[in-house]
Design an enzyme around this catalytic site. Structure first.
Site, short mmCIF file in Angstrom:
data_model
loop_
_atom_site.label_atom_id
_atom_site.label_comp_id
_atom_site.label_asym_id
_atom_site.label_seq_id
_atom_site.Cartn_x
_atom_site.Cartn_y
_atom_site.Cartn_z
N ARG A 77 0.84 -1.20 0.00
CA ARG A 77 0.00 0.00 0.00
C ARG A 77 0.88 1.25 0.00
O ARG A 77 1.99 1.25 0.49
CB ARG A 77 -0.91 0.02 1.24
CG ARG A 77 -2.09 -0.94 1.17
CD ARG A 77 -2.99 -0.83 2.38
NE ARG A 77 -2.32 -1.25 3.59
CZ ARG A 77 -1.76 -0.46 4.49
NH1 ARG A 77 -1.84 0.85 4.34
NH2 ARG A 77 -1.15 -0.93 5.54
N TYR A 205 -1.64 -3.61 -6.83
CA TYR A 205 -1.35 -4.38 -5.63
C TYR A 205 -2.40 -4.27 -4.53
O TYR A 205 -2.81 -3.17 -4.17
CB TYR A 205 0.01 -3.97 -5.04
CG TYR A 205 0.49 -4.97 -4.03
CD1 TYR A 205 1.18 -6.11 -4.43
CD2 TYR A 205 0.17 -4.84 -2.69
CE1 TYR A 205 1.57 -7.07 -3.53
CE2 TYR A 205 0.55 -5.81 -1.77
CZ TYR A 205 1.26 -6.90 -2.19
OH TYR A 205 1.63 -7.86 -1.28
N LYS A 214 -9.57 -2.40 1.69
CA LYS A 214 -9.31 -1.24 2.54
C LYS A 214 -10.09 0.00 2.06
O LYS A 214 -10.57 0.78 2.87
CB LYS A 214 -7.81 -0.96 2.62
CG LYS A 214 -7.00 -2.08 3.28
CD LYS A 214 -7.62 -2.48 4.55
CE LYS A 214 -7.02 -3.58 5.40
NZ LYS A 214 -5.74 -4.11 5.31
N HIS A 234 -10.54 -2.27 11.47
CA HIS A 234 -9.43 -3.12 10.98
C HIS A 234 -9.18 -4.21 12.02
O HIS A 234 -8.18 -4.18 12.73
CB HIS A 234 -8.19 -2.24 10.79
CG HIS A 234 -7.06 -2.90 10.06
ND1 HIS A 234 -5.75 -2.45 10.16
CD2 HIS A 234 -7.02 -3.95 9.21
CE1 HIS A 234 -4.97 -3.20 9.40
NE2 HIS A 234 -5.71 -4.11 8.82
N SER A 256 -1.30 -3.36 10.35
CA SER A 256 -0.92 -4.25 9.27
C SER A 256 0.34 -5.03 9.64
O SER A 256 1.30 -4.47 10.16
CB SER A 256 -0.65 -3.44 8.01
OG SER A 256 -1.82 -2.72 7.66
N CYS A 258 0.80 -7.21 11.96
CA CYS A 258 1.05 -7.30 13.41
C CYS A 258 0.27 -8.43 14.07
O CYS A 258 0.04 -8.41 15.28
CB CYS A 258 0.75 -5.98 14.09
SG CYS A 258 1.94 -4.69 13.65
N ASP A 285 -9.23 -9.67 9.08
CA ASP A 285 -8.73 -8.33 8.75
C ASP A 285 -9.74 -7.21 8.99
O ASP A 285 -9.35 -6.13 9.39
CB ASP A 285 -8.28 -8.30 7.29
CG ASP A 285 -7.35 -7.13 6.97
OD1 ASP A 285 -6.38 -6.93 7.72
OD2 ASP A 285 -7.60 -6.41 5.99
N ARG A 375 2.17 -12.12 -0.34
CA ARG A 375 0.84 -12.46 0.19
C ARG A 375 0.26 -13.69 -0.48
O ARG A 375 0.65 -14.06 -1.59
CB ARG A 375 -0.11 -11.29 -0.06
CG ARG A 375 0.31 -9.97 0.59
CD ARG A 375 -0.50 -9.66 1.80
NE ARG A 375 0.06 -8.57 2.61
CZ ARG A 375 -0.48 -8.17 3.75
NH1 ARG A 375 -1.58 -8.73 4.20
NH2 ARG A 375 0.07 -7.21 4.46
P1 GTP Z 1 -2.25 -7.56 7.55
O1 GTP Z 1 -2.76 -8.62 6.65
O2 GTP Z 1 -1.18 -6.73 6.95
O3 GTP Z 1 -3.34 -6.71 8.11
O4 GTP Z 1 -1.44 -8.31 8.76
P2 GTP Z 1 -1.91 -9.16 10.04
O5 GTP Z 1 -2.22 -8.24 11.17
O6 GTP Z 1 -2.94 -10.15 9.66
O7 GTP Z 1 -0.54 -9.90 10.45
P3 GTP Z 1 -0.13 -11.45 10.37
O8 GTP Z 1 -0.96 -12.33 11.26
O9 GTP Z 1 -0.06 -11.84 8.95
O10 GTP Z 1 1.34 -11.40 11.00
C1 GTP Z 1 2.35 -10.60 10.47
C2 GTP Z 1 3.69 -11.05 10.96
O11 GTP Z 1 3.73 -11.06 12.40
C3 GTP Z 1 4.05 -12.45 10.51
O12 GTP Z 1 5.40 -12.47 10.10
C4 GTP Z 1 3.86 -13.29 11.74
O13 GTP Z 1 4.69 -14.39 11.76
C5 GTP Z 1 4.16 -12.32 12.88
N1 GTP Z 1 3.39 -12.67 14.10
C6 GTP Z 1 2.07 -12.91 14.17
N2 GTP Z 1 1.70 -13.23 15.44
C7 GTP Z 1 2.83 -13.19 16.18
C8 GTP Z 1 3.10 -13.41 17.57
O14 GTP Z 1 2.23 -13.74 18.39
N3 GTP Z 1 4.39 -13.24 17.97
C9 GTP Z 1 5.38 -12.87 17.10
N4 GTP Z 1 6.61 -12.72 17.57
N5 GTP Z 1 5.15 -12.67 15.79
C10 GTP Z 1 3.90 -12.82 15.33
C1 SPV Z 2 -2.91 -4.43 5.34
O1 SPV Z 2 -1.93 -3.80 4.91
O2 SPV Z 2 -3.44 -4.15 6.45
C2 SPV Z 2 -3.45 -5.56 4.57
C3 SPV Z 2 -2.95 -5.78 3.20
O3 SPV Z 2 -4.32 -6.26 5.05
S1 SPV Z 2 -3.68 -4.73 2.03
O4 SPV Z 2 -4.78 -5.44 1.40
O5 SPV Z 2 -2.64 -4.42 1.04
O6 SPV Z 2 -4.16 -3.54 2.67
MN MN Z 3 -4.86 -5.50 7.17
#
Ligand code: GTP
Ligand code: SPV
Ligand code: MN
Length: 590
Positions: A77, A205, A214, A234, A256, A258, A285, A375
């Protein structure tokens, strides 16, 4: 100008008119109205394989799955190119980039002019949320990207049923998208919330181009939700069932990359599974919620699929995600092995043959093989933990709301807000280190209130006011918590094991919801008594115990001074109640 061939039309004249208006401007060779059928999808995929947009992956290990390599300058983004165009600048607020609607429209018009020449213009009707839910809202995305169409088909309820609902409703969000020449200097993501309209140019993207996600489900929807009395957030939504068979639902906002997808698909530690605990996934999400007749907040996941972060996803960290990805998936910017399987950092010990750009992978170069924001796109129905309740038109009642950021220092593992107003402050004060999900520096701490900094379609001051307004007589509001899975020790390692072990924190929250355990009262909120958190089988060093469960008064004094300055940036529009809450906490800390 009806000489551009089209395969269909709508019974809704306003939609036909808009499609023609766009076609006149963008001048495509043909107009294709998407019905969402398998035949249509197969034809699109075949054409994309022909022109190299999609690369077929190993059919034996990953049936019907494809790799897409986006332009190397188009991998995340772009917040600096994303605008909220309200008539009055203050309505967009300091949290958004703003442009006057007329100027923005003019600028976008010149970019869209002839941008679809030689291409097909796809008309993509979609529904955010179950087709028959009163909480759902529909949109139509016009795009010249077949990759976007294929992704929208997975991420939303797309095609004929959505069009039928749009024709019943008579209204829809208008989204216009063209990849243009992918020149970052000619890239803009424009929102016109007052007109329920989105215009996106120059990116193919994720959140820039899949306009249901979003752009619609957060920026436009948050604006709409304010005037209609609901919330567009979110947040992931998960279901948690205890050994007695009682079910609760939790919604959690993390910025994002996290941890939302990971928490939403959590598999509890063995001891919990043996006792009969179960986690189910509603969404990973986005969450739309509104008060029901009983005063509780009811939530739906407006999406139908996951657009998840690949790196870090493994059999150990997220088995449910991995199981979802065994077939019918689209991978974007991952690496591939020599036998053409998708690969990313953290998946396993294999060494890939080709990096995300399609070059031979050179491990010695010290660069990741998969892009850090690579992704997967996959239907939620393929996730083993996906709950049938995700299709319930009434939504699920929320027992707890969780805010959380990526904070290497200061912020403990978990604490609970004193009440709703304090909880809104906890969300408003959220900070997090930036990630690869957006372009720009990674690892910089910034305020990201409620994980909505890039996504709130109006002034944050009004948004916090809207949150506060849910605290009415008769409201049965969820408890609000804050978590930090990312606290680091002096050695730089994460102190909390995270992932499945986050279950231990969720269990403590439910005990608090049920009123079963007490807490340590501090000015920042209720911290757990360490003995109330089940740590059986978790080895924590003394440093970890102290930093995860303790609280650093001096550090929080600085934090609250910084939060006060942040709220002041919004001027007199900031709700007095929120400023009051911040001041009271700062005083208690002094
Ligand atoms: P978006 O799709 O961007 O909104 O991201 P998201 O909030 O769904 O994050 P996601 O669950 O994909 O995690 C992102 C990164 O954080 C990955 O590399 C995970 O491995 C890492 N991660 C997720 N949960 C944990 C946790 O409990 N501890 C740690 N250390 N890392 C974590
Ligand atoms: C984020 O960045 O929080 C995502 C991926 O979930 S995107 O669809 O690119 O916004
Ligand atoms: Mn997201």
């Amino acid at each position: 100008m009806t000489d551009i061939p089209q395969n269909a039309q709508s019974t809704l004249e306003a939609l036909n008119q808009w499609v023609l208006e766009v076609a006149r401007l963008t001048r495509p060779d043909r107009i294709h109205w998407c019905d969402g059928s398998d035949t249509e999808n197969e034809a699109l995929i075949a054409a994309m394989q022909q022109d190299g947009t999609l690369i077929k992956l190993n059919e034996d290990t990953h049936p019907n799955s494809y790799l897409h390599r986006s332009h190397p300058d188009d991998v995340a983004r772009v917040e600096h190119l994303t605008f909220v165009c309200t008539g009055n600048r203050d309505d967009a607020g300091p949290n958004n980039h703003w442009m006057a609607p007329d100027l923005a429209r003019q600028q976008m018009k010149s970019l869209f002019e002839g941008s679809m020449e030689g291409r097909t213009m796809y008309v993509v009707p979609y529904c955010m949320g179950p087709i028959d839910s009163p909480l759902s809202r529909c949109g139509v995305e016009i795009t010249d990207s077949p990759y976007v169409v294929a992704n929208m088909r997975i991420m939303t309820r797309m095609g004929a049923p959505a069009l039928a609902r749009i024709e019943r409703d008579g209204s829809f969000v208008k989204g216009l998208h063209s990849t243009g020449d992918l020149n970052p200097d000619r890239r803009f993501i424009m929102h016109f919330p007052e007109d329920l309209e989105i215009q996106s140019f120059g990116s193919g993207y994720g959140g820039n181009a899949l306009l249901g996600k979003k752009c619609h489900a957060l920026r436009i929807a948050s604006h709409q939700a304010r005037s209609e009395g609901w919330l567009a957030e979110h947040m992931l939504i998960l279901g948690i069932e205890n050994p007695k068979g009682e079910k609760h639902y939790i919604a959690a906002a993390f910025p994002s990359a996290c941890g939302k997808t990971n928490l939403a698909m959590l598999i509890p530690p063995e001891g919990y599974v043996n006792e009969g605990w179960k986690i189910t996934t509603i969404g990973d999400d986005i969450c739309w919620m509104r008060p029901g007749a009983d005063g509780r907040l009811y939530a739906i996941n407006p999406e139908a699929g996951f657009f998840g972060v690949a790196p870090g996803t493994s059999e150990k960290s997220n088995p449910n995600a991995l199981a979802s990805l065994q077939r019918d998936a689209i991978f974007t910017n991952v690496a591939v092995t020599d036998d053409n399987q998708p690969w990313w950092e953290g998946l396993d010990k294999r060494v890939p043959a080709t990096d995300w750009r399609g070059h031979a992978f050179d491990g010695a170069a010290g660069k990741p093989a998969a892009h850090p924001n690579s992704r997967f796109t996959v239907s939620a129905r393929q996730c083993p933990s996906y709950s049938p309740m995700a299709e319930d038109p009434q939504g699920v009642p929320i027992s707890a709301i969780v805010f959380g950021g990526r904070r290497a220092s200061l912020v403990p593992l978990v604490f609970e807000a004193r009440d709703w107003t304090h909880g809104v402050l906890v969300g408003a004060a959220m900070g997090s280190e930036t990630t690869a999900a957006a372009t720009g520096a990674v690892g910089v701490m910034r305020r990201d209130p409620m994980a909505m900094k890039p996504f709130c379609g109006y002034n944050f001051a009004d948004y916090f006011g809207h949150w506060l307004s849910f605290d009415t007589d008769g409201a049965q509001l969820p408890k609000i918590f804050h978590v930090n899975w990312f606290r680091k020790g002096d050695g730089g390692d994460f102190l909390w094991p995270g992932f499945g072990d986050n279950m231990r924190v969720l269990e403590w929250m439910l005990k608090r919801v049920a009123g079963e355990v007490g807490s340590e009262e501090t000015p920042i909120g209720h911290l757990p008594k360490i003995e109330d958190v089940n740590l059986a089988g978790v080895e924590l060093t003394d440093e970890a115990r102290e930093k995860l469960f303790g609280y650093d008064r001096e550090g929080w004094q600085h934090e609250f001074a910084s939060i006060g300055e942040y709220l002041d940036e919004y001027g007199p529009r900031m709700p007095v109640a929120l400023k009051g809450e911040q001041k009271a906490t700062a005083q208690a800390l002094a």
